[in-house]
Structure formats: C-alpha cells, structure tokens
Design a protein around this motif. Structure first.
Motif, PDB file in Angstrom:
ATOM      1  N   ASP A 212       0.817  -1.211   0.000  1.00 48.85           N
ATOM      2  CA  ASP A 212       0.000   0.000   0.000  1.00 48.85           C
ATOM      3  C   ASP A 212       0.854   1.265   0.000  1.00 48.85           C
ATOM      4  OD1 ASP A 212       1.025  -0.374   2.517  1.00 48.85           O
ATOM      5  OD2 ASP A 212      -0.785   0.255   3.591  1.00 48.85           O
ATOM      6  N   ARG A 213       2.162   1.127  -0.278  1.00 48.75           N
ATOM      7  CA  ARG A 213       3.055   2.276  -0.286  1.00 48.75           C
ATOM      8  C   ARG A 213       3.795   2.386  -1.610  1.00 48.75           C
ATOM      9  NH1 ARG A 213       6.957   2.809   4.758  1.00 48.75           N
ATOM     10  NH2 ARG A 213       7.562   4.579   3.435  1.00 48.75           N
ATOM     11  N   LEU A 214       4.035   3.633  -2.025  1.00 48.37           N
ATOM     12  CA  LEU A 214       4.831   3.892  -3.210  1.00 48.37           C
ATOM     13  C   LEU A 214       6.304   3.874  -2.826  1.00 48.37           C
ATOM     14  CD1 LEU A 214       4.807   4.714  -6.235  1.00 48.37           C
ATOM     15  CD2 LEU A 214       4.830   7.096  -5.469  1.00 48.37           C
ATOM     16  N   GLY A 215       7.107   3.208  -3.633  1.00 47.23           N
ATOM     17  CA  GLY A 215       8.528   3.134  -3.363  1.00 47.23           C
ATOM     18  C   GLY A 215       9.303   4.270  -4.000  1.00 47.23           C
ATOM     19  N   ALA A 216      10.617   4.103  -4.072  1.00 42.55           N
ATOM     20  CA  ALA A 216      11.503   5.106  -4.646  1.00 42.55           C
ATOM     21  C   ALA A 216      12.371   4.455  -5.718  1.00 42.55           C
ATOM     22  CB  ALA A 216      12.383   5.718  -3.564  1.00 42.55           C
ATOM     23  N   VAL A 217      12.607   5.207  -6.800  1.00 38.47           N
ATOM     24  CA  VAL A 217      13.539   4.770  -7.836  1.00 38.47           C
ATOM     25  C   VAL A 217      14.925   5.253  -7.414  1.00 38.47           C
ATOM     26  CG1 VAL A 217      14.090   4.782 -10.290  1.00 38.47           C
ATOM     27  CG2 VAL A 217      11.717   5.055  -9.547  1.00 38.47           C
ATOM     28  N   MET A 218      15.852   4.327  -7.278  1.00 40.13           N
ATOM     29  CA  MET A 218      17.164   4.664  -6.734  1.00 40.13           C
ATOM     30  C   MET A 218      18.273   4.337  -7.728  1.00 40.13           C
ATOM     31  SD  MET A 218      16.668   3.331  -2.798  1.00 40.13           S
ATOM     32  CE  MET A 218      18.205   4.113  -2.294  1.00 40.13           C
ATOM     33  N   GLU A 219      19.268   5.215  -7.773  1.00 42.36           N
ATOM     34  CA  GLU A 219      20.440   4.991  -8.603  1.00 42.36           C
ATOM     35  C   GLU A 219      21.363   4.031  -7.858  1.00 42.36           C
ATOM     36  OE1 GLU A 219      24.180   7.678  -9.909  1.00 42.36           O
ATOM     37  OE2 GLU A 219      22.221   8.472 -10.536  1.00 42.36           O
ATOM     38  N   SER A 220      21.454   2.803  -8.360  1.00 41.25           N
ATOM     39  CA  SER A 220      22.227   1.771  -7.672  1.00 41.25           C
ATOM     40  C   SER A 220      23.705   1.819  -8.025  1.00 41.25           C
ATOM     41  CB  SER A 220      21.662   0.389  -8.007  1.00 41.25           C
ATOM     42  OG  SER A 220      20.308   0.292  -7.631  1.00 41.25           O
ATOM     43  N   LEU A 221      24.013   1.990  -9.315  1.00 39.86           N
ATOM     44  CA  LEU A 221      25.411   2.019  -9.748  1.00 39.86           C
ATOM     45  C   LEU A 221      25.507   2.750 -11.081  1.00 39.86           C
ATOM     46  CD1 LEU A 221      28.353   1.052  -9.219  1.00 39.86           C
ATOM     47  CD2 LEU A 221      27.803  -0.957 -10.627  1.00 39.86           C
ATOM     48  N   PHE A 222      26.488   3.631 -11.195  1.00 40.55           N
ATOM     49  CA  PHE A 222      26.687   4.456 -12.384  1.00 40.55           C
ATOM     50  C   PHE A 222      28.053   4.118 -12.978  1.00 40.55           C
ATOM     51  CE2 PHE A 222      27.267   8.070 -15.057  1.00 40.55           C
ATOM     52  CZ  PHE A 222      26.031   8.649 -15.263  1.00 40.55           C
ATOM     53  N   LEU A 223      28.081   3.713 -14.244  1.00 37.96           N
ATOM     54  CA  LEU A 223      29.329   3.367 -14.916  1.00 37.96           C
ATOM     55  C   LEU A 223      29.552   4.299 -16.107  1.00 37.96           C
ATOM     56  CD1 LEU A 223      29.010  -0.539 -14.990  1.00 37.96           C
ATOM     57  CD2 LEU A 223      30.300   0.846 -13.348  1.00 37.96           C
ATOM     58  N   HIS A 224      30.652   5.040 -16.089  1.00 39.28           N
ATOM     59  CA  HIS A 224      31.012   5.920 -17.195  1.00 39.28           C
ATOM     60  C   HIS A 224      31.757   5.120 -18.261  1.00 39.28           C
ATOM     61  CE1 HIS A 224      29.922   9.828 -15.469  1.00 39.28           C
ATOM     62  NE2 HIS A 224      30.312   9.341 -14.309  1.00 39.28           N
ATOM     63  N   GLU A 225      31.447   5.420 -19.528  1.00 37.06           N
ATOM     64  CA  GLU A 225      32.144   4.768 -20.627  1.00 37.06           C
ATOM     65  C   GLU A 225      32.561   5.812 -21.665  1.00 37.06           C
ATOM     66  OE1 GLU A 225      29.646   1.477 -21.935  1.00 37.06           O
ATOM     67  OE2 GLU A 225      30.475   0.259 -20.304  1.00 37.06           O
ATOM     68  N   ARG A 226      33.453   5.390 -22.571  1.00 35.89           N
ATOM     69  CA  ARG A 226      33.984   6.343 -23.546  1.00 35.89           C
ATOM     70  C   ARG A 226      34.468   5.595 -24.780  1.00 35.89           C
ATOM     71  NH1 ARG A 226      39.352  10.128 -22.446  1.00 35.89           N
ATOM     72  NH2 ARG A 226      39.400  11.216 -24.472  1.00 35.89           N
ATOM     73  N   VAL A 227      34.110   6.106 -25.943  1.00 38.11           N
ATOM     74  CA  VAL A 227      34.622   5.575 -27.205  1.00 38.11           C
ATOM     75  C   VAL A 227      35.168   6.746 -28.012  1.00 38.11           C
ATOM     76  CG1 VAL A 227      34.112   4.313 -29.319  1.00 38.11           C
ATOM     77  CG2 VAL A 227      32.969   3.672 -27.193  1.00 38.11           C
ATOM     78  N   ASP A 228      36.481   6.910 -27.942  1.00 36.59           N
ATOM     79  CA  ASP A 228      37.168   8.010 -28.613  1.00 36.59           C
ATOM     80  C   ASP A 228      38.541   7.504 -29.064  1.00 36.59           C
ATOM     81  OD1 ASP A 228      37.926  10.495 -29.565  1.00 36.59           O
ATOM     82  OD2 ASP A 228      38.426  11.306 -27.587  1.00 36.59           O
ATOM     83  N   PRO A 229      38.536   6.649 -30.121  1.00 35.39           N
ATOM     84  CA  PRO A 229      39.789   6.007 -30.536  1.00 35.39           C
ATOM     85  C   PRO A 229      40.940   7.000 -30.642  1.00 35.39           C
ATOM     86  CG  PRO A 229      37.942   5.201 -31.827  1.00 35.39           C
ATOM     87  CD  PRO A 229      37.426   6.340 -30.998  1.00 35.39           C
ATOM     88  N   PRO A 230      42.111   6.625 -30.096  1.00 34.41           N
ATOM     89  CA  PRO A 230      42.468   5.269 -29.617  1.00 34.41           C
ATOM     90  C   PRO A 230      42.024   4.943 -28.193  1.00 34.41           C
ATOM     91  CG  PRO A 230      44.350   6.704 -29.405  1.00 34.41           C
ATOM     92  CD  PRO A 230      43.271   7.536 -30.066  1.00 34.41           C
ATOM     93  N   VAL A 231      41.288   5.857 -27.541  1.00 34.05           N
ATOM     94  CA  VAL A 231      40.839   5.601 -26.166  1.00 34.05           C
ATOM     95  C   VAL A 231      39.448   4.958 -26.181  1.00 34.05           C
ATOM     96  CG1 VAL A 231      40.209   6.628 -23.958  1.00 34.05           C
ATOM     97  CG2 VAL A 231      42.198   7.492 -25.213  1.00 34.05           C
ATOM     98  N   VAL A 232      39.328   3.814 -25.534  1.00 32.19           N
ATOM     99  CA  VAL A 232      38.043   3.118 -25.420  1.00 32.19           C
ATOM    100  C   VAL A 232      37.910   2.585 -23.992  1.00 32.19           C
ATOM    101  CG1 VAL A 232      36.599   1.222 -26.213  1.00 32.19           C
ATOM    102  CG2 VAL A 232      38.037   2.441 -27.851  1.00 32.19           C
ATOM    103  N   VAL A 233      36.849   2.983 -23.315  1.00 34.46           N
ATOM    104  CA  VAL A 233      36.583   2.508 -21.953  1.00 34.46           C
ATOM    105  C   VAL A 233      35.215   1.834 -21.935  1.00 34.46           C
ATOM    106  CG1 VAL A 233      36.355   3.116 -19.525  1.00 34.46           C
ATOM    107  CG2 VAL A 233      37.958   4.388 -20.978  1.00 34.46           C
ATOM    108  N   ARG A 234      35.193   0.541 -21.623  1.00 32.94           N
ATOM    109  CA  ARG A 234      33.963  -0.238 -21.591  1.00 32.94           C
ATOM    110  C   ARG A 234      33.894  -1.061 -20.308  1.00 32.94           C
ATOM    111  NH1 ARG A 234      30.153   1.549 -25.159  1.00 32.94           N
ATOM    112  NH2 ARG A 234      30.719   1.240 -27.350  1.00 32.94           N
ATOM    113  N   HIS A 235      32.679  -1.578 -20.006  1.00 34.98           N
ATOM    114  CA  HIS A 235      32.499  -2.437 -18.841  1.00 34.98           C
ATOM    115  C   HIS A 235      31.751  -3.711 -19.244  1.00 34.98           C
ATOM    116  CE1 HIS A 235      33.064   1.515 -16.918  1.00 34.98           C
ATOM    117  NE2 HIS A 235      33.600   0.824 -15.931  1.00 34.98           N
ATOM    118  N   LYS A 236      32.223  -4.827 -18.720  1.00 35.50           N
ATOM    119  CA  LYS A 236      31.510  -6.086 -18.840  1.00 35.50           C
ATOM    120  C   LYS A 236      30.983  -6.439 -17.465  1.00 35.50           C
ATOM    121  CE  LYS A 236      31.904 -10.853 -20.470  1.00 35.50           C
ATOM    122  NZ  LYS A 236      32.805 -11.887 -21.050  1.00 35.50           N
TER     123      LYS A 236
END
Length: 282
Positions: A212-236
């Motif tokens: 009977d209650r409304l919950g909250a949307v929460m940010e659990s984990l934030f991962l930054h990525e980047r694709v700017d060859p030759p720099v590439v940052v990814r997450h698996k």
C-alpha cells in the motif's frame, strides 16, 4: 557525436529515445527529436495523459491514458512546434483501453516512448510498470507506476542527467531478480555532443515490500564509458545472484597506458537499493 549519426542510431535501434539541441535554441530546426512513423508501437510515458480531439492543449479530451498504455501511431502532424519549452510533433494514435474499444486521438510527442518494462521490480509478487522518456531540459526521466495505488499517488520518478548538457539518447533494459538477486532497470545513454556515454543500474525499493506504499527509484550504480579512438573505456558486467553482487570488469584502452589495455575488476554489494564497492582482501 554528430546529430546525423544519432539519427541513424535511432532508426537502426527503435528501442531508443532521442532529444538533443544544437545551435540556436530559438530555432526549431536546432533540435533532434525521436520521430515516430505510422504503425510504430509505442507506450504512454506519463500517467493520466489526455488524448485530445485536436493538436491543442485546450482541445476536448477523449480519454485519460495511464502510464504504460500501448498505442499505435496513425500519423504525425507537421510542422514541429514548441509546447512548454519542448520541441516535438503532435501524433494521432490509437490507444488500447482496459474497459471499452480502442480510441483514437492526439497527443504531443514528449508523452510517447518505445521504452517500457512490466515486471515485479520490488519483489512483492505484483508487477510494476516502468517507462523512460526525455524531458525538455535534456534529462532522462525514469518513471515507475504501482497500478494498484490511487491516482496521483502511484508514480515514482528519477531524473538522470545526460552525459552532455545538450541531450542525447536513452535506452532501457531489464535484469531479472533470478539473474542478479534483485530486479534492476538499466538505462544507457549516448551524448549528443561528444564521445562519452554511461550505463546506470536502477532499483525500485519499497520499505518492507508494503503493497500500500509507493517506493523510490534509486540509482544503484553508475558506470562511465567512452569511445574516442584510440581511447576506449567499456564495462563487462556479471552477477552473483545469491550474494546480490555485481561484478564490473573495466576495459580501459589507451587512457591509462597509451597503446595498452588495462583491465580492472570491481565487486559491488547491493543493499537497500545501492551497490557499494567491496574492498579487496589483502
């Protein structure tokens, strides 16, 4: 990222919403907006949307549509217009109703989205509805609705900033609790202006699973990525379901060491809607 490339991405992947600005903000042509064509299957992004007889906020209301209602695009009205600081088009859509036959009318484009998840997000045995859309000020707005709660008391929301200040794209996916130990919404975004992007994991949390209650949307984990060859940052990402843990392996090419790839493994523990980094054992 060039506007033309973003539009190409949108067409190639229909499960994406786009809203971005470039150039003179007073010119309607300076905005890149998701464009829906006749036959596209979309959803209502906001709760209690008025379906109208004419492309006017004061026009007669044919029906009030709840968040997540399926609609089919019949036609797009031209030209684009500015309504409450949002540049978009009016659309004629056919909406399914829970009680009664389908109804056809007009809604403004910012009220439509292809991004919807229907799932038990809080583990109480009942399904919630989640949608993602873009706001007029280039934020990604995530909404979660508890259908059983009273009107005006059943939608929780969370705004996420796009990587760039001038907007970009948003994409939505879902990770089942049987895989991660907890249900997760996953929002991904590409910036309109540069090569950065992000992936954010969200939880919908209701204290003690009270129905009977409304919950909250929460940010659990934030991962930054980047694709700017030759720099590439990814997450698996992978999960340890029983422990409610998330494992993120970052692959960093060219940023930390020129010409080389550095991989970093991090383990996060989920608790009360948030992933926290687990210290490495010494």
């Amino acid at each position: 990222m060039a506007p033309a490339l973003l539009l190409t991405l949108l067409l190639a992947q229909p499960k994406i919403v786009l809203y971005a600005g470039h150039g003179d903000p007073h010119e309607l042509s300076s905005f890149d907006v998701s464009t829906w064509e006749p036959g596209h299957k979309l959803f209502i992004a906001v709760d209690q949307v008025s379906l109208r007889t004419e492309p006017d906020e004061q026009a007669t209301v044919l029906a009030s549509l709840s968040l997540g209602t399926p609609v089919t695009v019949k036609r797009r009205l031209e030209p684009r217009v500015r309504l409450l600081d949002r540049v978009d088009s009016w659309y004629e859509v056919e909406a399914k109703q829970e009680d009664g036959p389908p109804v056809t009318g007009l809604v403004f484009g910012n009220l439509l989205t292809p991004l919807r998840v229907e799932a038990d997000l809080d583990g109480d045995g009942e399904k919630e509805l989640a949608t993602v859309a873009m706001t007029a000020d280039f934020k990604i707005r995530v909404r979660v609705m508890e259908p059983a709660l009273p009107l005006n008391q059943r939608v929780a929301s969370l705004d996420l900033r796009t990587v760039g200040a001038t907007g970009g794209t948003a994409k939505l996916s879902y990770v089942d609790a049987r895989k991660a130990g907890v249900a997760l919404l996953v929002v991904e975004s590409l910036s309109e202006a540069d090569v950065r992007s992000f992936k954010v994991f969200l939880s919908y949390v209701v204290p003690e699973h009270q129905k009977d209650r409304l919950g909250a949307v929460m940010e659990s984990l934030f991962l930054h990525e980047r694709v700017d060859p030759p720099v590439v940052v990814r997450h698996k990402v992978s999960f340890q379901r029983k422990q409610r843990r998330l494992i993120a392996v970052e692959s960093n090419k060219g940023e930390l060491k020129p010409g080389k790839t550095v991989k970093t493994r991090r383990v996060y523990q989920w608790r009360d809607g948030v992933y926290t980094l687990v210290p490495k054992k010494r």
